[in-house]
Design an enzyme around this catalytic site. Structure first.
Site, PDB file in Angstrom:
ATOM      1  N   HIS A 138      -4.867  49.058 -35.580  1.00 30.07           N
ATOM      2  CA  HIS A 138      -4.805  50.051 -36.656  1.00 30.07           C
ATOM      3  C   HIS A 138      -3.345  50.348 -37.007  1.00 30.07           C
ATOM      4  O   HIS A 138      -2.480  50.463 -36.137  1.00 30.07           O
ATOM      5  CB  HIS A 138      -5.504  51.341 -36.228  1.00 30.07           C
ATOM      6  CG  HIS A 138      -5.978  52.160 -37.391  1.00 30.07           C
ATOM      7  ND1 HIS A 138      -5.122  52.845 -38.219  1.00 30.07           N
ATOM      8  CD2 HIS A 138      -7.232  52.374 -37.888  1.00 30.07           C
ATOM      9  CE1 HIS A 138      -5.818  53.462 -39.161  1.00 30.07           C
ATOM     10  NE2 HIS A 138      -7.099  53.188 -38.983  1.00 30.07           N
ATOM     11  N   HIS A 139      -3.091  50.467 -38.318  1.00 25.50           N
ATOM     12  CA  HIS A 139      -1.722  50.717 -38.775  1.00 25.50           C
ATOM     13  C   HIS A 139      -1.237  52.119 -38.394  1.00 25.50           C
ATOM     14  O   HIS A 139      -0.034  52.404 -38.465  1.00 25.50           O
ATOM     15  CB  HIS A 139      -1.637  50.529 -40.295  1.00 25.50           C
ATOM     16  CG  HIS A 139      -0.269  50.161 -40.779  1.00 25.50           C
ATOM     17  ND1 HIS A 139       0.826  50.058 -39.945  1.00 25.50           N
ATOM     18  CD2 HIS A 139       0.189  49.854 -42.022  1.00 25.50           C
ATOM     19  CE1 HIS A 139       1.888  49.717 -40.648  1.00 25.50           C
ATOM     20  NE2 HIS A 139       1.526  49.592 -41.911  1.00 25.50           N
ATOM     21  N   ALA A 140      -2.146  52.983 -37.992  1.00 24.37           N
ATOM     22  CA  ALA A 140      -1.718  54.287 -37.476  1.00 24.37           C
ATOM     23  C   ALA A 140      -0.998  54.142 -36.147  1.00 24.37           C
ATOM     24  O   ALA A 140      -0.304  55.065 -35.706  1.00 24.37           O
ATOM     25  CB  ALA A 140      -2.921  55.211 -37.308  1.00 24.37           C
ATOM     26  N   LEU A 142       1.011  51.247 -35.148  1.00 21.24           N
ATOM     27  CA  LEU A 142       2.260  50.479 -35.120  1.00 21.24           C
ATOM     28  C   LEU A 142       2.588  49.936 -36.486  1.00 21.24           C
ATOM     29  O   LEU A 142       1.755  49.873 -37.378  1.00 21.24           O
ATOM     30  CB  LEU A 142       2.185  49.343 -34.116  1.00 21.24           C
ATOM     31  CG  LEU A 142       1.596  47.980 -34.550  1.00 21.24           C
ATOM     32  CD1 LEU A 142       1.803  46.968 -33.461  1.00 21.24           C
ATOM     33  CD2 LEU A 142       0.130  48.076 -34.903  1.00 21.24           C
ATOM     34  N   ILE A 312       5.414  54.298 -36.011  1.00 18.98           N
ATOM     35  CA  ILE A 312       5.765  53.761 -37.321  1.00 18.98           C
ATOM     36  C   ILE A 312       7.085  54.373 -37.778  1.00 18.98           C
ATOM     37  O   ILE A 312       7.227  55.593 -37.845  1.00 18.98           O
ATOM     38  CB  ILE A 312       4.666  54.073 -38.348  1.00 18.98           C
ATOM     39  CG1 ILE A 312       3.344  53.438 -37.907  1.00 18.98           C
ATOM     40  CG2 ILE A 312       5.044  53.558 -39.724  1.00 18.98           C
ATOM     41  CD1 ILE A 312       2.186  53.791 -38.803  1.00 18.98           C
TER      42      ILE A 312
END
Length: 510
Positions: A138-140, A142, A312
């Site tokens: 999930h982009h949450a 990394l 991020i």
């Protein structure tokens, strides 16, 4: 327990069934000459302890009551490998296109938030004997740069596997989940800290915006804002469903560098121009090329050198791709000027770009807006800020291995959204540039046509004569060292949409 930043939370709350918010990579492994009878099981055996010993891959979400604020990350203990680690066998003697189709399906499904937010699938059955490894996260959790650092923990740098302790389960040990009071306290303390931080940054941000948009602004300020415009409406910019398409293309790093050297450009200028040329060729057959230039949105890393933390740390910028220019040399020079302007704007604004902000009430607001935007069909009506997303992530320059098998290629998959149905992401690896074309099927029904257009755009730039002079809008740059040319494999010559090779730098890196 770790607080989730405001930017991480935004990716989490924007997610809907039509717009999954995970990123992924497809690794292709060449079996070793002394291949074991069951290489897939051997790969699984090597992966399990490495996955379990990574705190990042053990982290799962602990939600707040009524989801009034971002959840926190907690240690979930040894992962449930029956859920996270999967195995698929394609039809007998499958072609590479079947692997691409398999990965398209895997990329269409949401991650289960009851578990740590990742899945890894081992894919067998290719006629070539190669094995695919599809890892989605999930982009949450990394960004691209930290994702490549994570890959360094899972793979070996030599064909001889690194030793892993036999007692890895015991080393992870038992974990305790924080209580409700601990999570509430963390949420309020984090909110207070971020409010104070935003107040400190507010004067600088207002000063930057005021300077950028003064009517009398000239010179550097005017140049920096040249990319700030709406893009034209195209077939790429429509409401989408959850169905995805994917194609893999790889180009010689040495070949792209040679084009850059002859044209006094950077590798990144050429990568953007390749995407621009591919879009022109594709749109000529699918709705026509707009008279106005398409605009790409691109993530730019805000990390300090050597920072591999998994949080991020990136922002977005816009770059005009000069798709309205038929002449490839003029297009390259125009793209170079636009990339310079975007780079200058990001450098100028770097100190005031927030990656964290208060989250009280944000989950409700963002989820409601994301759902409303998808259902309303507004993507059909409003002009797009950007027509597509392009990202270029630096990868390892030395070969990677797993269970003795060499990784021959590494293609990225990313996120598409309503009104933004195409994402082109590039990984660098050894001596090639690996392009991953992730599309919403509603926006790009012929992803392999776009892949062929990309290889044609490369051939077009290869044929350009050396630039006799540099246009007034461009800037001279030092020449880069040339890399050795990598010979394409037989499979690469046979399949235009999947040529093996790698190597790149961050799109707007200095």
């Amino acid at each position: 327990m770790r607080n989730m930043s405001g930017l991480e939370g935004t990716f989490l709350h924007l997610e809907t069934p039509a717009t999954p918010m995970h990123v992924a990579a497809l690794y292709l492994l060449d079996p070793p000459t002394d291949r074991k009878a069951d290489l897939a099981s051997e790969i699984r055996r090597h992966l399990m302890p490495r996955l379990a010993l990574s705190p990042f891959l053990r982290a799962r979400l602990a939600p707040m009551p009524l989801q009034f604020a971002n959840p926190v990350w907690i240690d979930g203990g040894v992962p449930d490998f029956s859920h996270h680690l999967r195995h698929i066998v394609l039809s007998k003697a499958a072609a590479f296109a079947e692997l691409e189709a398999c990965v398209s399906g895997l990329h269409s499904t949401l991650l289960d938030r009851r578990y740590p937010l990742w899945e890894l699938t081992i894919i067998e059955g290719l006629a070539s004997g190669e094995i695919g490894l599809y890892l989605k996260i999930h982009h949450a959790a990394l960004d691209g740069v930290s994702g490549m650092a994570l890959a360094g923990q899972l793979f070996d740098s030599t064909a001889e596997p690194a030793e892993v302790p036999d007692d890895w389960r015991e080393r992870v040990g038992e974990v305790e989940s924080p209580g409700l009071g601990d999570r509430l306290g963390a949420a309020f303390r984090h909110t207070a800290t971020q409010c104070a931080s935003l107040l400190r940054q507010l004067p600088g941000g207002l000063h930057l915006v005021a300077g950028m948009f003064k009517p009398e602004g000239k010179g550097k300020a005017a140049a920096m804002r040249q990319n700030l415009a709406f893009g034209p409406k195209t077939a790429l910019n429509v409401p989408i469903s959850g169905e995805r398409g994917f194609a893999a293309v790889s180009l010689s790093l040495a070949g792209v560098k040679e084009i850059a050297r002859r044209q006094d450009a950077t590798l990144n200028d050429v990568v953007l121009t390749l995407c621009s040329g591919a879009l022109r060729l594709y749109l000529q057959e699918h709705g026509g090329v707009p008279r106005k230039s398409l605009i790409a949105t691109m993530p730019v890393s805000l990390r300090e050198t050597g920072d591999t933390d998994t949080s991020i740390q990136a922002t977005l910028t816009l770059v005009k791709l000069a798709t309205h220019l038929a002449d490839p040399l003029r297009r390259l020079h125009a793209v170079r000027a636009a990339a310079d302007a975007a780079k200058a704007l990001t450098a100028h604004a770097r100190s005031v770009i927030p990656t964290d902000f208060p989250s009280l009430g944000v989950p409700w607001i963002v989820r409601a807006l994301a759902t409303l935007y998808g259902r309303s069909g507004l993507a059909k009506v409003i002009p797009p800020l950007a027509n597509l997303a392009i990202s270029n992530v630096p990868g390892p320059r030395q070969p990677l291995y797993l269970a003795g098998a060499r990784v021959s290629a590494c293609w990225p998959l990313s996120i598409v959204e309503h009104g933004l149905g195409l994402n082109i992401t590039v990984f660098s690896y050894c001596d090639s540039l690996d392009f991953g074309l992730t599309v919403a099927h509603d926006a790009v029904p012929d992803v392999h046509g776009l892949a062929r257009a990309l290889t044609s755009a490369y051939a077009e730039l290869e044929q350009l004569p050396r630039a006799a002079s540099v246009g007034p809008e461009t800037v001279k740059r030092p020449l880069r060292r040339r890399a050795a040319v990598r010979k394409p494999s037989a499979d690469a010559q046979a399949t235009a949409a999947s040529t093996h090779a790698l190597g790149a730098q961050d799109v707007l890196s200095p």
